[in-house]
Design an enzyme around this catalytic site. Structure first.
Site, PDB file in Angstrom:
ATOM      1  N   LYS A 141      39.367  34.992  35.595  1.00 25.10           N
ATOM      2  CA  LYS A 141      40.113  36.017  36.322  1.00 25.10           C
ATOM      3  C   LYS A 141      40.741  37.009  35.349  1.00 25.10           C
ATOM      4  O   LYS A 141      40.581  38.225  35.482  1.00 25.10           O
ATOM      5  CB  LYS A 141      41.189  35.389  37.186  1.00 25.10           C
ATOM      6  CG  LYS A 141      42.083  36.419  37.879  1.00 25.10           C
ATOM      7  CD  LYS A 141      43.536  36.038  37.757  1.00 25.10           C
ATOM      8  CE  LYS A 141      44.432  37.205  38.129  1.00 25.10           C
ATOM      9  NZ  LYS A 141      45.872  36.883  37.967  1.00 25.10           N
ATOM     10  N   ASP A 149      41.660  36.024  42.390  1.00 27.14           N
ATOM     11  CA  ASP A 149      42.994  35.444  42.338  1.00 27.14           C
ATOM     12  C   ASP A 149      43.243  34.719  43.653  1.00 27.14           C
ATOM     13  O   ASP A 149      42.322  34.519  44.450  1.00 27.14           O
ATOM     14  CB  ASP A 149      44.051  36.516  42.053  1.00 27.14           C
ATOM     15  CG  ASP A 149      44.276  37.453  43.239  1.00 27.14           C
ATOM     16  OD1 ASP A 149      43.460  37.417  44.209  1.00 27.14           O
ATOM     17  OD2 ASP A 149      45.244  38.219  43.212  1.00 27.14           O
TER      18      ASP A 149
END
Length: 224
Positions: free
Chosen positions: A133, A152
């Protein structure tokens, strides 16, 4: 929007078609996909993204000006006094781990990358505290390279509710989104899902009655 909900698509072709419709709606609702973290250069967005874990971007933005004024380079961060750095990042939560990851990542950047943040997925995820991420955020914003989709908590939640994935594991969610989205959509689609997850499709009480995606969502109006 009514109480009707869409069927959950099963085939990749149907998910691609669903994603295309969803993308069009999101683009109209959220035309600006600028990241809300304040940053200048790869090191700053790397550090800011590490600090943003389980913390609002607004709070991170309140912390980073002082942090980068005190430690403007990877070399300075690598040599930072642990207690002093912890005190600065404390408002972002989980400050001990975040401080440690920032110092260790900075040290590796100095020792293995000449003090410059590397620009590939493998090199970034080789830094302490940097998973896919964070690496995707850095690559897409600082380097304009798109090697994956930012996943996320908002992207993971909203993508599953929309029937674009059946998974909860971020790596598997990312893989599913990469399969059904064209490359040029990887960055904007993820950031629009984040905005949508923050504003409308919240974790506990999604506002399905106000959601422009309700007619495309198999989970709409299923929350008590």
């Amino acid at each position: 929007m009514g109480g009707r909900k869409a069927k959950r698509p099963r085939s990749a072709a149907r998910r691609k078609a669903r994603a295309r419709e969803i993308s069009g709606v999101l683009a109209r609702e959220y035309p600006d996909t600028s990241i809300s973290l304040d940053w200048e250069g790869p090191l700053q967005i790397l550090v800011a993204t590490i600090l943003s874990a389980q913390c609002t971007d607004a709070r991170v933005n309140a912390v980073t000006p002082g942090l980068f004024e005190r430690w403007p380079t990877a070399r300075a961060l690598a040599a930072a006094d642990p207690a002093e750095l912890e005190a600065v990042v404390r408002p972002t939560g989980f400050f001990r781990n975040k401080s440690k990851h920032i110092r260790m990542a900075a040290r590796k950047i100095v020792e293995e990358h000449g003090g410059e943040v590397p620009g590939s997925m493998d090199e970034l995820t080789g830094l302490p505290g940097v998973a896919r991420k964070t690496a995707n955020v850095v690559l897409s914003n600082a380097f304009d390279r798109h090697e994956g989709v930012v996943v996320d908590t908002h992207v993971k939640r909203v993508a599953k509710r929309l029937g674009l994935t059946d998974h909860a594991d971020p790596v598997k969610v990312e893989r599913d989104l990469m399969e059904i989205l064209p490359l040029e959509e990887w960055r904007p689609f993820a950031f629009r899902l984040i905005l949508h997850g923050r504003r409308t499709c919240t974790a506990r009480k999604p506002a399905c009655g106000e959601c422009p995606l309700a007619g495309l969502c198999p989970s709409a109006f299923t929350f008590g």
